[in-house]
Design an enzyme around this catalytic site. Sequence first.
Site, PDB file in Angstrom:
ATOM      1  N   LYS A  95       0.847  -1.197   0.000  1.00 18.48           N
ATOM      2  CA  LYS A  95       0.000   0.000   0.000  1.00 18.48           C
ATOM      3  C   LYS A  95       0.879   1.241   0.000  1.00 18.48           C
ATOM      4  CE  LYS A  95      -2.401   2.713   2.991  1.00 18.48           C
ATOM      5  NZ  LYS A  95      -2.473   3.888   2.110  1.00 18.48           N
ATOM      6  N   GLU A 137      10.957   2.422   9.860  1.00 15.53           N
ATOM      7  CA  GLU A 137      11.833   3.568   9.623  1.00 15.53           C
ATOM      8  C   GLU A 137      10.981   4.820   9.750  1.00 15.53           C
ATOM      9  OE1 GLU A 137      14.977   3.564   9.450  1.00 15.53           O
ATOM     10  OE2 GLU A 137      15.321   1.410   9.228  1.00 15.53           O
ATOM     11  N   CYS A 164      13.715  12.022   5.118  1.00 15.57           N
ATOM     12  CA  CYS A 164      13.983  11.692   6.522  1.00 15.57           C
ATOM     13  C   CYS A 164      15.448  11.893   6.853  1.00 15.57           C
ATOM     14  CB  CYS A 164      13.555  10.265   6.828  1.00 15.57           C
ATOM     15  SG  CYS A 164      14.335   9.008   5.803  1.00 15.57           S
ATOM     16  N   GLU A 185      10.408  17.244  13.913  1.00 16.34           N
ATOM     17  CA  GLU A 185      10.717  16.973  12.506  1.00 16.34           C
ATOM     18  C   GLU A 185       9.736  17.763  11.641  1.00 16.34           C
ATOM     19  OE1 GLU A 185      11.623  13.218   9.563  1.00 16.34           O
ATOM     20  OE2 GLU A 185       9.953  13.041  10.961  1.00 16.34           O
TER      21      GLU A 185
END
Length: 489
Positions: free
Chosen positions: A178, A255, A289, A390
Amino acid sequence: MNSQLETAKNLIGGSWQESASGQTFHDVSPADTSKTLGIFQLSENSDVQAAFESARASFAKWSGTSPVERGKILFKAAELLAAEIDKFSRILTTEEGKTLQESRGEVQRSIDLFRFYAGQGARLRGDTYPASTPRTLLYSTREGVGVISILTPWNFPIAIPAWKIAPALVSGNTVVFKPASKTPLIAFELVNLLQRAGIPAGVINFITGSGRKVGDEMVTNENIDAISFTGSYEVGAHIQELRGSAAKMARIQLEMGGKNPTVVDEHADLAKAVQLVTGSAFGLTGQACTATSRVIVHEKIAGEFKAKLVERVSKLKVGNGLEDGIEMGPAASEAELKKDLKYIEIGNKEGAKLLLGGNRPAGDYFDRGYYISPTIFSDVTPDMTIARDEIFGPVLSILEVRNLDEAIEVANDTEFGLTSAIVTNNLDAALEFAQRSNVGIVKVNRTTPGVELQMPFGGVKHSSSDTFKEQGEEAIEFYTRKKAVYVSY
C-alpha cells in the site's frame, strides 16, 4: 495510465479490481493543483483482507521457485524500468513535486536496487556446521518469512518501494503493498511494470486508499508474517502497539524519520560547507527523513558561514520541477505546506531570527501549487520547537556552539537518531564525531541525504525500530529465516 481521467484499480490475485466501497479519490499535482493525474480506489478492509488471502495462497508456489529464477524476474524489471526512465521520472516529478533531476536520480536508484537484489537470488545461502556425531551432516537453509505487508511514504514513492519489494520477492515472500495516498500513480506504474516483468499472479498485491481507513488492517491481518513500514514516528508507534496486541507474532521493521544535524566546525572549508548544507536542507524540498534540518556551527565562523549560506540559498530557483533550471520544487501537498508555515510561525514566536524566506513566493505562478520559499532561522536554541520537531520541509535552523564537545552534545540532543554529518578538515574532529554520534549513519564532508544501496540503512531512538536494517545484504536478514537441518546417514 495514459489518460488523466483513467481510474486505476487494486491488484488482487493477479486481476485489477474495483474496491468494495465503489469510492475513489483524485491524485493531483502539487506543482499545479488544477491537474488531476489519476483516480484511485478508496479501499475497504475487505479489499485488504482479499489481498492478504491472495498473497497467502500464492506463497507456497512462489517460495518453491528457484531464487535464481526469482532473480531473473527482478533483472527483467530493472531492464524495463531502465528503458522507461524518462517516463517514470516525469510521472514522479509531476506527482511528488521534486525536480526532474532529483526524480531521475530516484528512478535510477530503483533500477540499481532491482539489479542488486536480483543478484542476491544466486547468493541466498545457508551454512554448514561440524557435527558432534559421526555420519551426520548439519546445515542451514534460508527461506522466505511468508506474507509481507509493505507500507511506503510519499517522499520517495518509487525508491523506497523498490528497496522493500525487491528483497522481499527475491527471498521468496509474497507481498501486499500500500503506497501513500499522495503518490499512488508512480506506485501503480511500478506494480504494472513488475507484472510485465513476469511476477506471477498473487505474488504482489496492490491496495490504495486512506491509511486511516485500512491502515490497521494492513498491520493486523492474520495472514501477515512481517511488516515493513516507512513513515512518521507516530504511525510507527501505532503499528508497534497494534502488533503487540495481535495474536500472531510478526516481524516488524520501522523507519520513522529524523532531526538530522550537520556540524560545521572551525576547521571547515566554508565554501564546501555552504554547498553541502544547501543540498542537504533544500534539496528534495527538505522532504527527506535524512535531510539536514539543524546546522550546528562553531561560533568563530558562524557570522561568515551564515552570510555565505543566505547568499547561496537566496539564489535557489523555486518552481515546477519539470522546468529547466529549477532547483527546488513545491511541497508535496497542502497539508505539508501548512505544516511548514505553521513551524515558521512557531519559530518567529519563540524568538528565532528569520534570515531568509518564511513565506510563500508571490505571484500567480506560485499560487497554482504548494510552493514555499526556502527558509533559514538563526539564533536558534536547542529547546526551541523548530530545533526539536521533525518539520519535513525546507526550514533550516542554525545553532551556534563553542567547541566540538558542545556540538556533539547538541547534535545528539534529539529524540531521533537517523543520520548526522560534520564538515571539517580536521581528521581528529571527524573521527571523534563519528564515534560519539548517536545515529545509525554518520557522514564526513558529505550531505546527510544520499546513501549507497549496498550499505545498511537505519537509525536509532525514534528513527527506527532498531531490529533489522534496510538495504544491502542485511535487508535479506529481515525477509528470510534460517532453517537448521540434521541428516544422519
